[in-house]
Scaffold this motif. Structure first.
Motif, PDB file in Angstrom:
ATOM      1  N   VAL A 143      -0.742  -9.112  10.070  1.00 56.97           N
ATOM      2  CA  VAL A 143      -1.023  -7.995  10.630  1.00 56.97           C
ATOM      3  C   VAL A 143      -2.262  -7.785  10.733  1.00 56.97           C
ATOM      4  N   ARG A 196      -0.706  -9.442   3.923  1.00 57.19           N
ATOM      5  CA  ARG A 196      -0.294  -8.631   5.034  1.00 57.19           C
ATOM      6  C   ARG A 196       0.434  -9.574   6.074  1.00 57.19           C
ATOM      7  N   ALA A 204       2.112   3.446  11.678  1.00 63.16           N
ATOM      8  CA  ALA A 204       2.952   2.292  11.370  1.00 63.16           C
ATOM      9  C   ALA A 204       2.644   1.980   9.826  1.00 63.16           C
ATOM     10  N   ALA A 205       1.442   2.363   9.150  1.00 61.77           N
ATOM     11  CA  ALA A 205       1.372   2.600   7.861  1.00 61.77           C
ATOM     12  C   ALA A 205       2.374   3.550   7.094  1.00 61.77           C
ATOM     13  N   TRP A 216      -3.472  -1.695  12.922  1.00 59.39           N
ATOM     14  CA  TRP A 216      -2.271  -0.926  12.806  1.00 59.39           C
ATOM     15  C   TRP A 216      -2.547   0.626  12.833  1.00 59.39           C
ATOM     16  N   ASN A 217      -1.714   1.562  13.196  1.00 57.70           N
ATOM     17  CA  ASN A 217      -2.226   2.896  13.282  1.00 57.70           C
ATOM     18  C   ASN A 217      -1.611   3.741  12.314  1.00 57.70           C
ATOM     19  N   PHE A 255       1.187  -1.961  15.781  1.00 57.02           N
ATOM     20  CA  PHE A 255       0.560  -2.713  15.066  1.00 57.02           C
ATOM     21  C   PHE A 255       0.253  -4.154  15.710  1.00 57.02           C
TER      22      PHE A 255
END
Length: 285
Positions: A127, A149, A134-135, A130-131, A119
């Motif tokens: 943040v 965030r 990461a989530a 993110w990919n 991220f």
């Protein structure tokens, strides 16, 4: 030049030193901690009167030579010396506002990283991108408002169980200290950015713990090389933590990965599948 912040920073660095740290005799018992102002002035090769005025916020902007002398006298690290120049107004100037737009190539990169949670974080710990992994490891940031965030807010304004709001990380106390150090340096770089000043004011008003750490005037952030998450479904996952500075936009790319074949790598692989499935479902919805 931020005269008051400069004076407070100099005082905090002077008071942490002992005479023996700089080759001076300790002498009789001292009533105040650290070096005396006249001792710091002698070591910096400037007059005591001028040094006192600097700490009191009454002196004109010091030259680079004077700042170098003070940095040496107070045994400042490279990061602290850079911070000193920012406060004195002798560092290269930035734009008035910190940037929140992420470079498209970085957005593409974090999507292509295999088995790595990635991220991008702004200068104030928001943040920004993110990919899926990461989530899955942390949380899905997509439905959250930008202020929710922000990891600095999570660190200090979360629930009574603050460690839980930080995804169960094992080094929550160290992370909070890291946040304060980074925000102090960020405020020096962007003293007129309302997003920066507003966040610092908000945390000062609401968190005694933040105030306690803020008053230490620390700016030397410590690199965290590993991090353990307590995931609600998979339990503890210990990952390697790498943070890369994206200097042109004053952002950071944070990467969480694990050695191939390790239990953490297997957990990330499982989370990667779950994250991709959740992302597909969200896009279909």
């Amino acid at each position: 030049m931020d005269k008051q912040a400069l004076g407070a920073f100099l005082r905090s660095r002077r008071e942490r030193l002992r005479p023996q740290d700089v080759g001076l005799p300790s002498g009789p018992r001292r009533r105040t901690p650290g070096l005396r102002r006249e001792e710091a002035a002698v070591l910096a090769h400037i007059s005591t009167e001028y040094y006192i005025r600097l700490e009191q916020g009454r002196a004109p902007r010091p030259s680079g030579e004077v700042l170098a002398g003070i940095a040496g006298a107070l045994r400042l690290t490279d990061a602290e010396s850079d911070h000193l120049h920012v406060l004195a107004g002798t560092a290269p100037t930035r734009t008035r506002l910190h940037r929140r737009d992420v470079r498209p190539s970085i957005l593409a990169l974090i999507e292509r990283l295999p088995q790595t949670a990635a991220f991008v974080m702004s200068a104030v710990f928001e943040v920004l991108a993110w990919n899926d992994l990461a989530a899955a490891l942390m949380e899905d940031f997509a439905p959250l408002d930008p202020e929710d965030r922000n990891l600095a807010r999570r660190a200090f304004l979360g629930s009574e169980h603050a460690d839980e709001t930080l995804y169960g990380i094992s080094d929550a106390a160290e992370f909070r200290h890291h946040v304060v150090m980074e925000l102090r340096a960020t405020l020096a770089r962007y003293p007129d950015d309302p997003a920066v000043t507003g966040l610092v004011d908000e945390l000062c008003d609401a968190s005694p713990d933040f105030v306690r750490l803020w008053e230490r005037h620390d700016v030397q952030a410590v690199q965290m090389f590993t991090k353990t998450f307590r995931h609600p479904a998979l339990g503890e996952i210990t990952v390697d933590c790498d943070t890369l500075a994206l200097t042109e936009r004053d952002q950071h790319l944070v990467l969480y990965s694990a050695p191939p074949g390790s239990p953490a790598a297997e957990a990330l692989a499982l989370l990667n599948v779950l994250g991709a499935e959740a992302g597909s479902a969200a896009r279909r919805g």
